[in-house]
Scaffold this motif. Structure first.
Motif, short mmCIF file in Angstrom:
data_model
loop_
_atom_site.label_atom_id
_atom_site.label_comp_id
_atom_site.label_asym_id
_atom_site.label_seq_id
_atom_site.Cartn_x
_atom_site.Cartn_y
_atom_site.Cartn_z
N PHE A 210 0.87 -1.01 -0.02
CA PHE A 210 0.11 0.14 0.00
C PHE A 210 0.72 1.19 0.03
O PHE A 210 0.25 2.35 -0.68
N SER A 211 1.92 1.52 0.38
CA SER A 211 2.49 2.60 0.66
C SER A 211 3.76 2.54 0.31
O SER A 211 4.00 3.62 -0.87
N ILE A 212 3.88 2.04 -0.43
CA ILE A 212 4.99 1.40 -1.87
C ILE A 212 4.62 0.91 -3.37
O ILE A 212 4.83 2.31 -4.09
N ALA A 213 4.63 0.25 -2.91
CA ALA A 213 3.47 -0.43 -4.50
C ALA A 213 2.84 0.55 -5.26
O ALA A 213 2.59 1.08 -6.74
N PHE A 214 1.93 0.96 -4.73
CA PHE A 214 0.47 2.08 -4.46
C PHE A 214 1.22 3.07 -4.18
O PHE A 214 1.43 3.91 -4.89
N GLY A 215 1.07 4.14 -3.43
CA GLY A 215 1.74 5.02 -3.39
C GLY A 215 3.07 5.99 -3.69
O GLY A 215 2.76 7.05 -4.68
N CYS A 216 3.87 5.20 -3.33
CA CYS A 216 4.83 5.82 -4.46
C CYS A 216 4.34 5.99 -6.13
O CYS A 216 5.04 7.04 -6.68
N VAL A 217 4.41 4.46 -7.03
CA VAL A 217 3.87 4.95 -8.08
C VAL A 217 2.37 5.79 -8.90
O VAL A 217 2.10 6.79 -9.36
#
Length: 293
Positions: A210-217
């Motif tokens: 949620f924070s990396i794969a979704f959020g940053c992208v």
């Protein structure tokens, strides 16, 4: 973007929990690496078409993301969660400030008003949060991380404007480079270990998805359709979400002035999001239709 910021607000609490068991770089390398793999697998058809220009841009953004997370995580270990999220949200102030300095052009009036409101709110939040103890090394690291992330936002905006750079691939590639930089630092400065606790693995996977794969992208993709200053101001919501989660999990309480500061931040974001001119036009059109004109 607001959904991504919600997950980032929660990530401070989860990261603080994870850092009790793992070193900063070790924790970053695992969660960033997993985030990269998850995003790459979901978008494998697109990622296979990545060109050299996107790879080069990803290496730059990955370095900026790595520095941001390093400052944030080391700061998180040396100050409160509430202080950390408030100080990191200074990104909302740094973006228009840096844009003005670099491009020698003032942003739109709406952006200026929103930035002043957000800055005033963050000032109330941080000064009361420090509680007269003075700014410590943890606070300084968080402020530095906010400045670096502002540069990240501006650089990302510049990169996605290039038709040869795919925004989705860029968002994913940066994760891989950030994980690589963290892994190198883990072997240089820490003793790499794998988590043994089920709780820590849950935290890592939650953050990775949620924070990396979704959020940053999502941030990189969204920046193709809006300004860097606009994104920076949406980030001003992060301390509100972070403070709520810090209260729920760690019972960190907001003082009255901090609540006032939080309200200023939210109102500033609403102001920048609301298209007043468009709203006026719609109201006029509605009145004309109702009056039969």
């Amino acid at each position: 973007m607001v959904i991504a910021v919600l997950f980032w607000g929660l990530s401070y609490v989860l990261t603080r929990y994870g850092l009790d068991d793992l070193g900063v770089y070790n924790f970053m390398a695992i969660r960033m690496g997993l985030g990269f793999l998850i995003a790459a697998m979901l978008c494998y058809k697109s990622i296979l078409k990545t060109n050299k220009k996107t790879l080069a841009a990803g290496a730059v953004l990955g370095a900026l993301l790595f520095l941001t997370l390093s400052g944030t995580n080391f700061g998180l270990l040396r100050t409160s969660i509430t202080n950390t999220v408030f100080l990191i949200s200074l990104t909302a102030v740094f973006v228009p400030l840096f844009s003005t300095i670099i491009y020698k052009k003032l942003p739109d009036k709406k952006i200026i008003i929103g930035t002043i409101g957000a800055a005033a709110g963050i000032l109330l939040l941080t000064l009361t949060g420090i509680s007269g103890l003075g700014i410590g090394i943890g606070d300084i690291l968080c402020i530095a991380a906010a400045a670096v992330y502002a540069v990240h936002i501006m650089a990302a905006k510049k990169f996605v404007e290039d038709p040869k750079i795919d925004a989705l691939n860029l968002g994913i590639i940066q994760l891989g480079f950030a994980a690589l930089y963290a892994a190198v630092c883990t072997f240089l400065f820490e003793t790499p270990v794998m988590p043994e606790s089920t709780d820590i693995w849950f935290v890592i996977f939650f953050l990775a998805i949620f924070s990396i794969a979704f959020g940053c992208v999502a941030q990189i993709v969204v920046q193709k359709y809006t300004s860097a200053s606009h994104v920076g101001l949406i980030f001003a919501l992060e301390p509100i979400f972070g403070a709520i989660f810090a209260f729920i999990v760690y019972s960190e309480i907001l003082l009255p002035l901090q609540i006032l500061g939080g309200a200023l931040v939210v109102l500033s974001v609403i102001w920048i999001e609301l298209d007043v001119d468009d709203l006026k036009k719609k109201l006029k059109t509605k009145k004309k239709k109702e009056s039969g004109v």
